[in-house]
Design a protein around this motif. Sequence first.
Motif, mmCIF file in Angstrom:
data_model
loop_
_atom_site.group_PDB
_atom_site.id
_atom_site.type_symbol
_atom_site.label_atom_id
_atom_site.label_comp_id
_atom_site.label_asym_id
_atom_site.label_seq_id
_atom_site.Cartn_x
_atom_site.Cartn_y
_atom_site.Cartn_z
ATOM 1 N N GLU A 62 0.785 -1.235 0.000
ATOM 2 C CA GLU A 62 0.000 0.000 0.000
ATOM 3 C C GLU A 62 0.818 1.288 0.000
ATOM 4 O OE1 GLU A 62 0.199 -2.193 2.471
ATOM 5 O OE2 GLU A 62 0.693 -1.147 4.314
ATOM 6 N N SER A 63 2.072 1.240 0.419
ATOM 7 C CA SER A 63 2.782 2.510 0.657
ATOM 8 C C SER A 63 4.285 2.386 0.439
ATOM 9 C CB SER A 63 2.543 2.933 2.119
ATOM 10 O OG SER A 63 3.175 1.999 2.981
ATOM 11 N N TRP B 154 6.412 3.022 2.740
ATOM 12 C CA TRP B 154 6.868 2.333 3.958
ATOM 13 C C TRP B 154 6.847 0.830 3.737
ATOM 14 C CZ3 TRP B 154 5.906 -1.353 7.507
ATOM 15 C CH2 TRP B 154 6.512 -1.239 8.760
ATOM 16 N N ARG B 155 5.743 0.352 3.132
ATOM 17 C CA ARG B 155 5.586 -1.089 2.949
ATOM 18 C C ARG B 155 6.637 -1.629 1.995
ATOM 19 N NH1 ARG B 155 3.884 -3.832 6.633
ATOM 20 N NH2 ARG B 155 2.328 -2.213 6.960
ATOM 21 N N ASP C 57 6.078 -5.314 12.706
ATOM 22 C CA ASP C 57 5.327 -4.105 12.371
ATOM 23 C C ASP C 57 4.061 -3.970 13.215
ATOM 24 O OD1 ASP C 57 3.867 -2.059 11.089
ATOM 25 O OD2 ASP C 57 3.377 -3.306 9.360
ATOM 26 N N ARG C 58 2.904 -4.473 12.744
ATOM 27 C CA ARG C 58 1.644 -4.229 13.446
ATOM 28 C C ARG C 58 1.368 -5.267 14.527
ATOM 29 N NH1 ARG C 58 -2.146 -2.514 8.245
ATOM 30 N NH2 ARG C 58 -0.669 -0.993 7.410
ATOM 31 N N PHE D 50 3.403 3.078 17.846
ATOM 32 C CA PHE D 50 2.502 3.905 17.034
ATOM 33 C C PHE D 50 1.805 4.981 17.867
ATOM 34 C CE2 PHE D 50 1.971 -0.381 14.809
ATOM 35 C CZ PHE D 50 3.003 -0.137 13.926
ATOM 36 N N PRO E 260 -1.699 0.697 13.626
ATOM 37 C CA PRO E 260 -1.202 2.076 13.501
ATOM 38 C C PRO E 260 -2.321 3.105 13.372
ATOM 39 C CG PRO E 260 -0.625 0.776 11.544
ATOM 40 C CD PRO E 260 -1.149 -0.176 12.565
ATOM 41 N N ARG F 60 -2.309 5.706 16.343
ATOM 42 C CA ARG F 60 -1.913 7.061 15.930
ATOM 43 C C ARG F 60 -3.055 8.043 16.181
ATOM 44 N NH1 ARG F 60 1.412 5.204 10.452
ATOM 45 N NH2 ARG F 60 3.219 4.422 11.623
ATOM 46 N N PHE G 218 -4.150 4.165 3.907
ATOM 47 C CA PHE G 218 -2.684 4.246 3.857
ATOM 48 C C PHE G 218 -2.144 4.382 2.435
ATOM 49 C CE2 PHE G 218 -2.258 2.002 8.194
ATOM 50 C CZ PHE G 218 -1.744 3.119 8.826
ATOM 51 N N ASN H 235 -0.163 8.524 7.408
ATOM 52 C CA ASN H 235 1.129 8.186 6.780
ATOM 53 C C ASN H 235 1.458 9.181 5.655
ATOM 54 O OD1 ASN H 235 -0.306 7.273 4.513
ATOM 55 N ND2 ASN H 235 0.822 5.352 4.351
ATOM 56 N N ASP I 180 5.849 8.559 9.009
ATOM 57 C CA ASP I 180 6.646 7.561 8.251
ATOM 58 C C ASP I 180 8.058 8.066 7.976
ATOM 59 O OD1 ASP I 180 4.918 5.426 8.149
ATOM 60 O OD2 ASP I 180 4.430 5.593 6.016
ATOM 61 N N CYS J 27 8.765 6.533 11.187
ATOM 62 C CA CYS J 27 8.410 5.156 11.545
ATOM 63 C C CYS J 27 9.358 4.268 10.746
ATOM 64 C CB CYS J 27 6.945 4.891 11.176
ATOM 65 S SG CYS J 27 6.407 3.223 11.617
HETATM 66 O O1 GYE Z 1 2.972 3.721 8.564
HETATM 67 C C1 GYE Z 1 2.078 2.850 6.537
HETATM 68 C C2 GYE Z 1 1.921 1.457 6.092
HETATM 69 O O2 GYE Z 1 2.079 -0.521 9.657
HETATM 70 C C3 GYE Z 1 3.617 1.115 10.358
HETATM 71 O O3 GYE Z 1 1.600 0.754 7.282
HETATM 72 C C4 GYE Z 1 2.918 0.487 9.228
HETATM 73 C C5 GYE Z 1 2.112 1.440 8.379
HETATM 74 C C6 GYE Z 1 2.889 2.602 7.771
HETATM 75 O O4 GYE Z 1 1.120 1.247 5.071
HETATM 76 O O5 GYE Z 1 2.701 3.650 5.584
#
Ligand code: GYE
Length: 326
Positions: free
Chosen positions: A48-49, A51-52, A126-127, A144, A177, A181, A204, A232, A260, A280
């Motif tokens: 998704e991001s 970060w991922r 992570d989560r 978080f 998160p 958050r 995200f 994020n 992030d 993060c």
């Molecule tokens: O901040 C976000 C990602 O779980 C910390 O997941 C992660 C979060 C992160 O998609 O960008």
Amino acid sequence: MKNRILAGAALLGALALVATGCASSGNGAGGDGGDELVTVGFAQTGSESGWRSANTESMKEAFSEDNGFELIFNAADNDPAAQIAAVRDFISRGVDAIVIAPIVEDGWDDVLQEASDAGIPVVLEDRTVTSSDDLYASWVGLDFKKEGVTAGEWAAENFGDTPTKMVVLEGTTGSAPANDRAEGFDEGIEGTAIETIDSQTGDFTRDGGKTVMEGFLQKYGVDGIDLLYAHNDDMALGAIEAIEAAGGVPGEDIKIVSIDAVHDGMQALVDGKINFIVECNPLLGELAAGLVTDVLDGNDVEKENYLEDQSFTQEQAAEVIDSRAY
Ligand code: GYE
């Protein structure tokens, strides 16, 4: 001790431990060529991001064949049912260990119990989950809630007494998160004149952030929004596109705080389009691999392993952006 904080020297120490752990591994995760590879199923959230992407890369590097692992990688495209199905598949294949980055916090009891019944240790990265911590061996990740508090305190310092209309782009509903958050930020702005006029999930993603922000702008106009809190960077980056398309100046007409500190987010901070970012760290691979090795070797591990985060103003971002690893 139930948890430990891995920061600075402690983190280097932990990485050194990981290295020693690998070298002396009795289960084959030693990279000494002769032993069998350790099979690890990794259930990633999706892609998704930014970060991922950095997290996935870090995990693939750490769980490499050179390091003594055979990694079975699954990315569930942000679908909790698909992620649980992937874990069940790892169990039926009889992997040596399972690593999960759980999309959402709830719903893990049954499948974690099934892994435990099959004698397969689970490490979370992570989560977090809401299941009993008896059902998994260890977790490594970031705080978080503290990230949210840091973002909220920045907002409180900069807008505290001024009546401020804020919109929020939330992370994936039900994810640790997003929950933490939100809670942390609310704590950070308590007693201020900051009012949340709207809050919705952008999942995200950059597209999600853009679409939800377009809706906010249609409803309130650029002039009706003073501050955006994005859970994020990617959602903040999508929102920046929406603000510019609506004729606004991100970072000025609407101030932006996000979490992030991935490269594109830091670039937007340097460019003045974001005002503050809480870091993060996504580079959890070596620590996760070290935990898996320790657990399989029968070594004691901490249940919770926290990495320390920093935060960046625009000036601080300009100083460090070229030296960042992600
Ligand atoms: O901040 C976000 C990602 O779980 C910390 O997941 C992660 C979060 C992160 O998609 O960008």
